[in-house]
Design a protein around this motif. Structure first.
Motif: not given
Length: 148
Positions: A101-103, A105-106, A108-109, A124
């Motif tokens: 899952d990402k917030n 602004v992309r 990672p959460r 990456r």
């Protein structure tokens, strides 16, 4: 005499096949995961064989683990892999939906990690940065979970 010779040749070839196939059997690999912040959810390991499958996000194997035995953010996992070169990514899937899952602004959460590599930059990593060679015996690797 010919039947006897053929029998021994077949027996010899059969033994050679058994011995050679024993060398390529899957090996137990211990994965030591550190830095886990919560007992919620599951750990997902994605196993990639090369840069192409990694870029396409198509693992050759996906293994999911419950967080049983989590102690002080550390978890020891065992999986079975054939000898070869792999890159392993980890997802600390805290909500159990199977995806990172990402917030807005992309970013990672949830936690993530790579085999024998700790991501220090926001870029990456390439497959070569975290690939490893699984051998015939005593395979161990470490993955440190990173949260943004």
């Amino acid at each position: 005499m010919k039947k006897r010779t053929v029998f021994f040749i077949n027996l010899f070839l059969g033994l050679c096949y058994v011995l050679l196939s024993a060398d390529v059997q899957a090996q137990n690999t211990q994965v030591n995961v550190s830095g886990i912040r919560s007992e919620k959810g599951q750990i997902v390991l994605n196993v990639f064989k090369d840069e192409q499958s990694y870029q396409k996000e198509q693992p050759c194997k996906q293994i999911k683990f419950e967080k049983k035995g989590l102690e002080k953010g550390i978890l020891e996992l065992k999986c079975t892999l054939d000898p070869g070169t792999y890159g392993i990514t980890l997802l600390d899937d805290e909500n159990g939906n199977g995806t990172l899952d990402k917030n807005i602004v992309r970013m990672p959460r949830e936690g993530f990690g790579f085999s024998n590599f700790f991501m220090e930059k926001l870029k990456r990593p390439a497959f070569d940065d975290f690939k490893l060679n699984i051998k015939k015996q005593d395979n161990q690797l470490g993955i440190k979970v990173k949260y943004m």
